[in-house]
Structures are given as C-alpha cells and as structure tokens.
Design a protein around this motif. Structure first.
Motif, PDB file in Angstrom:
ATOM      1  N   GLY A 197     -17.343  10.358  -7.732  1.00 24.92           N
ATOM      2  CA  GLY A 197     -17.112   9.617  -8.963  1.00 24.92           C
ATOM      3  C   GLY A 197     -15.677   9.608  -9.443  1.00 24.92           C
ATOM      4  O   GLY A 197     -15.344   8.872 -10.378  1.00 24.92           O
ATOM      5  N   SER A 198     -14.821  10.409  -8.824  1.00 25.11           N
ATOM      6  CA  SER A 198     -13.413  10.437  -9.232  1.00 25.11           C
ATOM      7  C   SER A 198     -12.680   9.208  -8.694  1.00 25.11           C
ATOM      8  O   SER A 198     -13.139   8.549  -7.758  1.00 25.11           O
ATOM      9  CB  SER A 198     -12.734  11.713  -8.726  1.00 25.11           C
ATOM     10  N   LYS A 199     -11.539   8.909  -9.295  1.00 27.12           N
ATOM     11  CA  LYS A 199     -10.766   7.741  -8.914  1.00 27.12           C
ATOM     12  C   LYS A 199      -9.618   8.128  -7.976  1.00 27.12           C
ATOM     13  O   LYS A 199      -9.039   9.210  -8.085  1.00 27.12           O
ATOM     14  CB  LYS A 199     -10.185   7.063 -10.162  1.00 27.12           C
ATOM     15  N   GLY A 200      -9.312   7.252  -7.063  1.00 31.01           N
ATOM     16  CA  GLY A 200      -8.186   7.435  -6.161  1.00 31.01           C
ATOM     17  C   GLY A 200      -7.441   6.132  -5.993  1.00 31.01           C
ATOM     18  O   GLY A 200      -7.878   5.079  -6.480  1.00 31.01           O
ATOM     19  N   PHE A 201      -6.296   6.201  -5.304  1.00 28.70           N
ATOM     20  CA  PHE A 201      -5.497   5.003  -5.066  1.00 28.70           C
ATOM     21  C   PHE A 201      -5.138   4.918  -3.585  1.00 28.70           C
ATOM     22  O   PHE A 201      -4.932   5.937  -2.916  1.00 28.70           O
ATOM     23  CB  PHE A 201      -4.210   5.033  -5.896  1.00 28.70           C
ATOM     24  N   VAL A 202      -5.058   3.696  -3.075  1.00 27.46           N
ATOM     25  CA  VAL A 202      -4.649   3.462  -1.694  1.00 27.46           C
ATOM     26  C   VAL A 202      -3.739   2.244  -1.656  1.00 27.46           C
ATOM     27  O   VAL A 202      -3.891   1.317  -2.469  1.00 27.46           O
ATOM     28  CB  VAL A 202      -5.874   3.262  -0.766  1.00 27.46           C
ATOM     29  N   ARG A 203      -2.791   2.260  -0.738  1.00 27.95           N
ATOM     30  CA  ARG A 203      -1.826   1.154  -0.656  1.00 27.95           C
ATOM     31  C   ARG A 203      -1.374   1.005   0.786  1.00 27.95           C
ATOM     32  O   ARG A 203      -1.082   1.998   1.460  1.00 27.95           O
ATOM     33  CB  ARG A 203      -0.632   1.467  -1.545  1.00 27.95           C
ATOM     34  N   SER A 204      -1.325  -0.200   1.271  1.00 33.67           N
ATOM     35  CA  SER A 204      -0.816  -0.490   2.608  1.00 33.67           C
ATOM     36  C   SER A 204       0.575  -1.097   2.479  1.00 33.67           C
ATOM     37  O   SER A 204       0.761  -2.083   1.772  1.00 33.67           O
ATOM     38  CB  SER A 204      -1.744  -1.452   3.347  1.00 33.67           C
ATOM     39  N   MET A 205       1.542  -0.490   3.144  1.00 31.94           N
ATOM     40  CA  MET A 205       2.933  -0.922   3.055  1.00 31.94           C
ATOM     41  C   MET A 205       3.458  -1.164   4.469  1.00 31.94           C
ATOM     42  O   MET A 205       3.093  -0.450   5.405  1.00 31.94           O
ATOM     43  CB  MET A 205       3.764   0.172   2.361  1.00 31.94           C
ATOM     44  N   LEU A 206       4.289  -2.172   4.624  1.00 28.90           N
ATOM     45  CA  LEU A 206       4.890  -2.465   5.919  1.00 28.90           C
ATOM     46  C   LEU A 206       6.331  -1.980   5.932  1.00 28.90           C
ATOM     47  O   LEU A 206       7.127  -2.348   5.055  1.00 28.90           O
ATOM     48  CB  LEU A 206       4.837  -3.962   6.221  1.00 28.90           C
ATOM     49  N   LEU A 207       6.661  -1.150   6.913  1.00 31.71           N
ATOM     50  CA  LEU A 207       8.006  -0.610   7.065  1.00 31.71           C
ATOM     51  C   LEU A 207       8.626  -1.131   8.352  1.00 31.71           C
ATOM     52  O   LEU A 207       7.907  -1.413   9.324  1.00 31.71           O
ATOM     53  CB  LEU A 207       7.970   0.921   7.101  1.00 31.71           C
ATOM     54  N   GLY A 208       9.964  -1.230   8.389  1.00 34.38           N
ATOM     55  CA  GLY A 208      10.629  -1.727   9.587  1.00 34.38           C
ATOM     56  C   GLY A 208      11.959  -1.043   9.830  1.00 34.38           C
ATOM     57  O   GLY A 208      12.606  -0.547   8.901  1.00 34.38           O
ATOM     58  N   ASP A 209      12.357  -0.983  11.100  1.00 33.61           N
ATOM     59  CA  ASP A 209      13.709  -0.560  11.463  1.00 33.61           C
ATOM     60  C   ASP A 209      14.204  -1.474  12.573  1.00 33.61           C
ATOM     61  O   ASP A 209      13.607  -2.531  12.826  1.00 33.61           O
ATOM     62  CB  ASP A 209      13.770   0.927  11.849  1.00 33.61           C
ATOM     63  N   ASP A 210      15.262  -1.091  13.269  1.00 33.03           N
ATOM     64  CA  ASP A 210      15.828  -1.992  14.264  1.00 33.03           C
ATOM     65  C   ASP A 210      15.017  -2.046  15.555  1.00 33.03           C
ATOM     66  O   ASP A 210      15.388  -2.751  16.488  1.00 33.03           O
ATOM     67  CB  ASP A 210      17.278  -1.606  14.579  1.00 33.03           C
ATOM     68  N   THR A 211      13.873  -1.321  15.602  1.00 32.98           N
ATOM     69  CA  THR A 211      13.021  -1.370  16.799  1.00 32.98           C
ATOM     70  C   THR A 211      11.681  -2.046  16.544  1.00 32.98           C
ATOM     71  O   THR A 211      10.907  -2.229  17.476  1.00 32.98           O
ATOM     72  CB  THR A 211      12.764   0.047  17.344  1.00 32.98           C
ATOM     73  N   GLY A 212      11.389  -2.408  15.293  1.00 28.80           N
ATOM     74  CA  GLY A 212      10.114  -3.061  15.014  1.00 28.80           C
ATOM     75  C   GLY A 212       9.581  -2.714  13.641  1.00 28.80           C
ATOM     76  O   GLY A 212      10.318  -2.257  12.763  1.00 28.80           O
ATOM     77  N   SER A 213       8.277  -2.894  13.452  1.00 27.85           N
ATOM     78  CA  SER A 213       7.661  -2.642  12.150  1.00 27.85           C
ATOM     79  C   SER A 213       6.346  -1.911  12.338  1.00 27.85           C
ATOM     80  O   SER A 213       5.747  -1.919  13.424  1.00 27.85           O
ATOM     81  CB  SER A 213       7.427  -3.958  11.398  1.00 27.85           C
ATOM     82  N   ILE A 214       5.860  -1.287  11.252  1.00 23.90           N
ATOM     83  CA  ILE A 214       4.603  -0.543  11.312  1.00 23.90           C
ATOM     84  C   ILE A 214       4.017  -0.466   9.910  1.00 23.90           C
ATOM     85  O   ILE A 214       4.747  -0.403   8.916  1.00 23.90           O
ATOM     86  CB  ILE A 214       4.838   0.880  11.891  1.00 23.90           C
ATOM     87  N   ASN A 215       2.699  -0.509   9.821  1.00 25.14           N
ATOM     88  CA  ASN A 215       2.011  -0.332   8.548  1.00 25.14           C
ATOM     89  C   ASN A 215       1.826   1.146   8.260  1.00 25.14           C
ATOM     90  O   ASN A 215       1.560   1.939   9.170  1.00 25.14           O
ATOM     91  CB  ASN A 215       0.640  -1.003   8.577  1.00 25.14           C
ATOM     92  N   ILE A 216       1.953   1.534   7.004  1.00 25.56           N
ATOM     93  CA  ILE A 216       1.673   2.900   6.582  1.00 25.56           C
ATOM     94  C   ILE A 216       0.682   2.842   5.432  1.00 25.56           C
ATOM     95  O   ILE A 216       0.829   2.032   4.516  1.00 25.56           O
ATOM     96  CB  ILE A 216       2.957   3.652   6.179  1.00 25.56           C
ATOM     97  N   THR A 217      -0.360   3.669   5.501  1.00 23.31           N
ATOM     98  CA  THR A 217      -1.354   3.748   4.439  1.00 23.31           C
ATOM     99  C   THR A 217      -1.003   4.915   3.533  1.00 23.31           C
ATOM    100  O   THR A 217      -0.913   6.060   3.979  1.00 23.31           O
ATOM    101  CB  THR A 217      -2.766   3.941   5.011  1.00 23.31           C
ATOM    102  N   LEU A 218      -0.782   4.613   2.269  1.00 25.93           N
ATOM    103  CA  LEU A 218      -0.391   5.605   1.276  1.00 25.93           C
ATOM    104  C   LEU A 218      -1.594   5.935   0.398  1.00 25.93           C
ATOM    105  O   LEU A 218      -2.277   5.028  -0.085  1.00 25.93           O
ATOM    106  CB  LEU A 218       0.748   5.067   0.402  1.00 25.93           C
ATOM    107  N   TRP A 219      -1.842   7.220   0.192  1.00 28.66           N
ATOM    108  CA  TRP A 219      -2.994   7.647  -0.586  1.00 28.66           C
ATOM    109  C   TRP A 219      -2.568   8.313  -1.896  1.00 28.66           C
ATOM    110  O   TRP A 219      -1.598   9.049  -1.949  1.00 28.66           O
ATOM    111  CB  TRP A 219      -3.853   8.620   0.217  1.00 28.66           C
ATOM    112  N   ASN A 220      -3.333   8.025  -2.945  1.00 31.16           N
ATOM    113  CA  ASN A 220      -3.226   8.698  -4.248  1.00 31.16           C
ATOM    114  C   ASN A 220      -1.811   8.640  -4.820  1.00 31.16           C
ATOM    115  O   ASN A 220      -1.280   7.555  -4.984  1.00 31.16           O
ATOM    116  CB  ASN A 220      -3.769  10.117  -4.123  1.00 31.16           C
ATOM    117  N   ASP A 221      -1.157   9.758  -5.098  1.00 32.91           N
ATOM    118  CA  ASP A 221       0.161   9.716  -5.730  1.00 32.91           C
ATOM    119  C   ASP A 221       1.178   8.944  -4.891  1.00 32.91           C
ATOM    120  O   ASP A 221       2.054   8.262  -5.425  1.00 32.91           O
ATOM    121  CB  ASP A 221       0.678  11.131  -5.984  1.00 32.91           C
ATOM    122  N   HIS A 222       1.065   9.051  -3.564  1.00 32.91           N
ATOM    123  CA  HIS A 222       1.988   8.313  -2.705  1.00 32.91           C
ATOM    124  C   HIS A 222       1.831   6.809  -2.898  1.00 32.91           C
ATOM    125  O   HIS A 222       2.800   6.049  -2.768  1.00 32.91           O
ATOM    126  CB  HIS A 222       1.749   8.667  -1.233  1.00 32.91           C
TER     127      HIS A 222
END
Length: 371
Positions: A197-222
């Motif tokens: 019953g508690s609440k949480g947070f999730v977020r999908s962010m796309l990061l990139g550098d000079d070799t490509g990109s990748i998704n990162i899943t961030l949970w709660n405070d992140h």
C-alpha cells in the motif's frame, strides 16, 4: 577472435602463433558438431598446450560461465552479517568488491568463509586469486564463495579500473557499473502503489555518450532527481540487464547519482541498412520513401492497438519499418523525402522473407526536412 578468446590466447601466446591457435579452435568447434562454442574450444586448446589455470577477466564473467578463477584487488569489504535460515540455524554472510583493469565484481562469502573477514586475513587493497561460482544477484553478476571455492593472497600489482565505463562496453548482468553520460531524454517520474500500500516512484531516462545510448530505470528518490535534457550525470554502482532485447541500467538503494561538470559528447552510431542482421537492436538513418496504411487490431486483453509501416532508404538499401502503438502519430508532420533517424529498432524477418525493423515503445524516431 573475440575478447574472451583473445585473452586465453595471450596466456599461451609464447607457445603458438595466433593463426595456428585460431585454426585449432575452429577445428575443435567443427569436430564437436556445434556442441562446443569458441570460448570452450579455446580453453581446451590452451589446456592441451600445457597451460595451467585459465584466468578470466572480470568483464568476461557471466552468470552462465560456471566455476571461474580470476584475480583482482580488494576495493571494499562489508561487515559480517548473521541471518536465520528456514531450519532455524544461523548463517553468516559478508561481501567484497574486487576489481581488475576491466571492471569490478561483488564476491559474496558464506558461513566459514566469512572468518577471513573477521580475522583480518582479507584486507582492502590486497590482491587475491579467487575461484568461485558466478550467479545473477540483485545487482548483476556476483561470485558466490562456499564449498569447493577458494581465495588466496597473491603477490601482484593489479591495477583497478577507476574510470567509468563507456556505454558500448556495458553487457547484460553486470554489477558495480559506473558511467558518466549526457541526458538525452529525461523522462518523467511516475507514482505507483506497492503491494503493502505504500507509494513509490519510477522513471525511465535515456543517457548517451560518444559510444551510444542506454536507458536507465530510476527508482524512488532517484526518480525525483532534477535532471533535464543536456545535463551530464555521474551514476555510480548500478547494474545492467537485458529486457526485450535491449540492455538497460537499473539503480538500487546503493546507487549514487549526481550532476557532473564533465564534457560528454553524445553521438549515435547508425548501421547501414545493407548490414542489418536478424535479432540485433539497431539504429538506422535515411530518408522516408514510403508510408503504409494504418491498421487497427485487438490485443489479447481486448484493448485496441495500431500498427503502420514506412520505408526507409539510405545509400546502401531500403528497409520496411513497422511502427507499433502510438508511433503512427509521428507521421502527422512527416512528408516523403524527409530525413528519418530511428534508434532502438529490432531487426526481424518479414512476411515476404525480407528483413524489417520493428519499433515499439522503447524506440525513438525523429523526422526532419531534407537538408
């Protein structure tokens, strides 16, 4: 010769030429009728050449590797923790972070093996040779030390990789990952309700550098971090996994995320259409040379779905691209001849035997006027 096979060759390079080694590896793979992969064949050839214990680099350790032996320097040691088993007995566990020049890995010590921590026989900055069993833990691949395993101190000067990984170096099931990358798509935090019953947070962010990109899943405070497109983030101690054919990063409560002043250049690598291969996740770029009809269909759960297709052409060829879900809406402002960039499409066999690229919710598609 891939990196793992090349590492084994280096251990016997004083006894055989690279050409002869490759020939013997290929011969062994052929003789065993596909029951032996090149890495196993390389190990067998090295053993036949009188090589002693084959050492594995940390970056090459995977959950399916079986028993491995590797060397590394101790970077961190946890406290010993007691826990109760289902039969009422008391167990003990501690963990080490061990690194070499290719990466870092968590080593978990169980029961009697934790005596090495209590006694001080294992120390930070000590170089060790470890034999243990890889498994997939909560934070990626880790080594479990129990019966049949060993840890011994060695006299060696092992350099631990301290610089962050490049995105192109990340493989599934890695732990102890650190990267510095630019925010390409910051995403949005979404609230969810846990089973308790508690609440949480999730977020999908796309990061990139000079070799490509990748998704990162961030949970709660992140997930609530103040980050916008163009910001550079340093992410310390995350893990990777493969999902729907994509490699992505996952944070945990041990992950640290902070803004960085580093200069990070971002560039996507595009595959020529003629070089596409079934099963790969690809980025392609070209021109819009065809638009198909929009089709509506019913999913298994009774909801409606949509799919359409476009043709994308570059200087090497043309490919059909399927757009699933709401991606068809991107065509509202697209005209034939406009520039198309597709990131994160999956190459499949089409109905007519030709290759096609399938794009879903993880894909990113942009249209721009020809220029």
């Amino acid at each position: 010769m891939d990196d793992q096979v090349e590492e084994i060759f280096r251990q016997v390079s004083d006894r055989i030429s690279v050409e002869e080694f490759e020939a013997r590896v290929n011969e062994k793979v052929s003789l065993m009728g596909g029951l032996c992969d090149p890495l196993t064949a390389a190990m067998l050839v090295a053993h036949e050449l009188g090589a002693g214990e084959i050492l594995t680099k940390i970056k090459d350790i995977r959950p399916e590797s079986g028993a491995v032996t590797f060397t590394g320097r101790v970077v961190h040691i946890s406290e010993v923790r007691e826990f109760s088993r289902s039969d009422g007995s008391i167990g003990r566990v501690a963990s080490l972070t061990v690194g070499d020049e290719t990466g870092m890995i968590k080593v978990t010590l169980w029961d009697d093996a934790t005596d090495l921590v209590v006694s001080g026989d294992i120390r930070v900055d000590q170089c060790l040779k470890v034999r243990g069993f890889p498994r997939l833990g909560r934070s990626g691949t880790e080594i479990s030390i129990g019966r049949g395993c060993s840890i011994q101190e060695i006299d060696s000067d092992i350099k631990v990789r301290v610089e962050p990984l490049k995105i192109a170096e990340i493989r599934p099931d890695m732990g102890e990952i650190s990267i510095i990358a630019r925010v390409i798509d910051p995403g949005k935090a979404k609230e969810f309700t846990r089973k308790d019953g508690s609440k949480g947070f999730v977020r999908s962010m796309l990061l990139g550098d000079d070799t490509g990109s990748i998704n990162i899943t961030l949970w709660n405070d992140h997930a609530l971090i103040d980050a916008s497109e163009g910001d550079v983030l340093e992410v310390i101690n995350c893990s990777s996994r493969e999902r729907y054919g994509f490699i992505e990063l996952q944070t945990s409560r041990y992950t640290v995320i902070r803004k960085s002043s580093s200069e990070i250049k971002y560039s996507e690598r595009f595959t020529p259409i003629a070089d596409l291969r079934v099963g790969e996740i690809c980025n392609i770029a070209g021109y819009l040379t065809g638009i198909g009809e929009l089709r509506e269909f019913q999913r298994d759960d009774g909801t409606k779905g949509y799919v359409t297709s476009i043709n994308v052409t570059d200087e090497t060829g043309r490919v059909r691209v399927s757009l699933w879900g709401d991606l068809y809406r991107l065509l509202e402002n697209a005209d034939l001849g406009c520039r198309v960039e597709i990131m994160g499409g999956q190459v499949k066999n089409g109905w007519n035997g030709e290759l096609e690229v399938s794009c879903g919710w993880r894909s990113r598609i942009t249209f721009a006027p020809p220029g």
